[in-house]
Write a protein that holds these residues in place. Structure first.
Motif, PDB file in Angstrom:
ATOM      1  N   ALA A  29       0.815  -1.220   0.000  1.00 54.45           N
ATOM      2  CA  ALA A  29       0.000   0.000   0.000  1.00 54.45           C
ATOM      3  C   ALA A  29       0.846   1.266   0.000  1.00 54.45           C
ATOM      4  N   TYR A  30       2.143   1.159   0.334  1.00 54.48           N
ATOM      5  CA  TYR A  30       2.949   2.388   0.461  1.00 54.48           C
ATOM      6  C   TYR A  30       4.348   2.295  -0.134  1.00 54.48           C
ATOM      7  N   GLU A  31       4.829   1.106  -0.465  1.00 49.87           N
ATOM      8  CA  GLU A  31       6.247   0.954  -0.815  1.00 49.87           C
ATOM      9  C   GLU A  31       6.652   1.664  -2.105  1.00 49.87           C
ATOM     10  N   ALA A  32       5.745   1.814  -3.062  1.00 49.66           N
ATOM     11  CA  ALA A  32       6.109   2.485  -4.317  1.00 49.66           C
ATOM     12  C   ALA A  32       6.531   3.927  -4.059  1.00 49.66           C
ATOM     13  N   ALA A  33       5.885   4.578  -3.102  1.00 53.40           N
ATOM     14  CA  ALA A  33       6.242   5.961  -2.767  1.00 53.40           C
ATOM     15  C   ALA A  33       7.335   6.019  -1.712  1.00 53.40           C
ATOM     16  N   LEU A  34       7.333   5.077  -0.791  1.00 54.52           N
ATOM     17  CA  LEU A  34       8.308   5.119   0.306  1.00 54.52           C
ATOM     18  C   LEU A  34       9.723   4.818  -0.182  1.00 54.52           C
ATOM     19  N   GLY A  35       9.874   3.914  -1.149  1.00 57.34           N
ATOM     20  CA  GLY A  35      11.209   3.558  -1.625  1.00 57.34           C
ATOM     21  C   GLY A  35      12.024   4.751  -2.083  1.00 57.34           C
ATOM     22  N   PRO A  36      11.528   5.573  -3.023  1.00 55.11           N
ATOM     23  CA  PRO A  36      12.274   6.764  -3.450  1.00 55.11           C
ATOM     24  C   PRO A  36      12.522   7.760  -2.325  1.00 55.11           C
ATOM     25  N   TRP A  37      11.581   7.883  -1.424  1.00 50.25           N
ATOM     26  CA  TRP A  37      11.735   8.805  -0.283  1.00 50.25           C
ATOM     27  C   TRP A  37      12.898   8.356   0.600  1.00 50.25           C
TER      28      TRP A  37
END
Length: 418
Positions: free
Chosen positions: A377-385
């Motif tokens: 639910a969140y890893e696609a955005a959290l990875g680059p961050w």
């Protein structure tokens, strides 16, 4: 080769003995006995430095757990728990399913923070929104567990005034009709009393506990078939599940959705809980990434299959559930204390190696574990961050960039402000 005279050997042994005795005293010199015990290691004489097996082996059924040392100068306004990012191996690399538990110092059983009143207020809202004696979604007890609820309540009201004498008063008084027992919460102004020998049990006892601690308590016991069953508890802040889904079920059924648990851990966990002695409690911690402060039921748990969180990665929270385990001496009830603690990820951005650690955990751990934790639910955005935070730490000189992320605990307390 010349032989050493026998009397010199005796003198040498005496010198070594005196040195070791003094070394133990030096180790303990200057220790603040009123502070929460850190348990990060170094003190070989501490129960928390021993394995669960050794801690139980050194105890006997007749041994009694000592009283906690009082926090005489406790300041509720600034109170914090230990930092569970660094304690109890909550975060670790490589990350895999393990019990990751250790013996617990009795001082650390129930920790109170500056958010104490907020926790109690939120807990009351949850309990009152789910009728205690009808819905039983967050507070319930099977008949076989009612006495354990009473014993847990009596244990809590005995322990709290001893550890936090500035916050709680034990109410012991005698009147014509008999002696009374109870507790007064100075923070909330609430008073709970009962005639000695008639202490509340079951759900009534659990409701009183809910007005005293930030912790939830899940309860279990071993049944005749040799397995551990969940028999009740107060679980107002589960985040992702309901007590009503767990009660009256064995550990194997409750943990069936947890990847690898039944295959790798179930037998060891049940054996540990059944053999645990009242005089040898222990603790562990678990973690999740969540998208709000609703400890009862996070928004991320309501997302449909394939759904994504909508908040910025820095506004996500690292939720750590600090867990304690005790066995009650009379009822033999097994008590799981759970204290949920949350930290916004943005506040961890400048913590050395933490972004790199979280990145490796999410990208290199067993995929089924990450899916179970809701990472999709969140890893696609959290990875680059996280990658951006890692670059910032290298560019600012906070880290060199070649460190082993498993050594992140060595940097505890070295966070830097922007």
């Amino acid at each position: 080769m010349d032989l050493i005279p026998f009397q010199y050997l005796g003198l040498a042994a005496l010198v070594v003995t005196v040195y070791l005795a003094l070394r133990v005293r030096w180790k303990h010199a200057g220790r603040n006995d009123n502070a929460p015990i850190d348990n990060k290691g170094g003190d070989d004489s501490s129960p928390a430095s021993k394995s669960i097996w050794h801690a139980n082996k050194e105890q006997g059924e007749e041994d009694v757990l000592r009283d906690p040392k009082p926090l005489l100068d406790f300041d509720l306004k600034t109170a914090k728990t230990r930092d569970y990012i660094y304690v109890n191996k909550t975060l670790r690399y490589p990350y895999y399913q393990t019990m990751a538990h250790q013996p617990m110092e009795i001082e650390n059983w129930i920790e109170i923070t500056s958010d104490y009143e907020w926790y109690l207020s939120e807990k009351k809202k949850v309990i009152e929104s789910e009728p205690v004696y009808q819905g039983k979604k967050v507070l319930d007890s099977l008949p076989e567990n009612d006495f354990a609820c009473q014993e847990l309540m009596e244990t809590v009201i005995d322990w709290l005034p001893k550890r936090y004498p500035t916050l709680f008063d034990r109410l012991l008084r005698a009147q014509d009709e008999g002696s009374y027992d109870g507790i007064f919460n100075r923070v909330t102004g609430e008073r709970f009393e009962w005639l000695e020998g008639h202490a509340p049990d079951g759900c009534k006892a659990l409701t009183i506990i809910s007005r005293l601690t930030e912790c939830d308590f899940l309860m279990a016991r071993e049944r005749e078939d040799g397995h551990v069953y969940f028999t009740g508890g107060l679980v107002a802040f589960p985040g992702f599940y309901l007590l009503s889904e767990k009660i009256d079920k064995p550990m194997a059924v409750v943990h069936a959705p947890v990847p690898q648990f039944n295959e790798k851990l179930l037998m060891s966990v049940e054996r540990t809980l059944k053999r645990m002695l009242p005089s040898a409690p222990f603790e562990r911690s678990s973690w999740e990434i969540v998208d709000d402060l609703n400890l009862y039921w996070h928004n991320i748990a309501l997302l449909p299959a394939g759904g994504k969180v909508s908040v910025d990665p820095g506004d996500l929270y690292l939720r750590i559930d600090r867990q304690t385990f005790r066995k009650l001496p009379k009822s033999r009830g097994i008590i799981f204390g759970v204290h949920p603690l949350v930290r916004k990820l943005e506040s961890l951005r400048r913590s050395p190696l933490l972004p790199a650690l979280l990145h490796k955990i999410h990208t290199e751990s067993s995929r089924d574990l990450m899916v179970y934790k809701g990472a999709e639910a969140y890893e696609a955005a959290l990875g680059p961050w996280l990658e951006e935070a890692m670059r910032e730490q290298v560019e600012s000189g906070l880290i060199g960039g070649t460190e082993n992320v498993g050594d992140f605990r060595e940097y505890a307390g070295q966070e830097r402000d922007e």
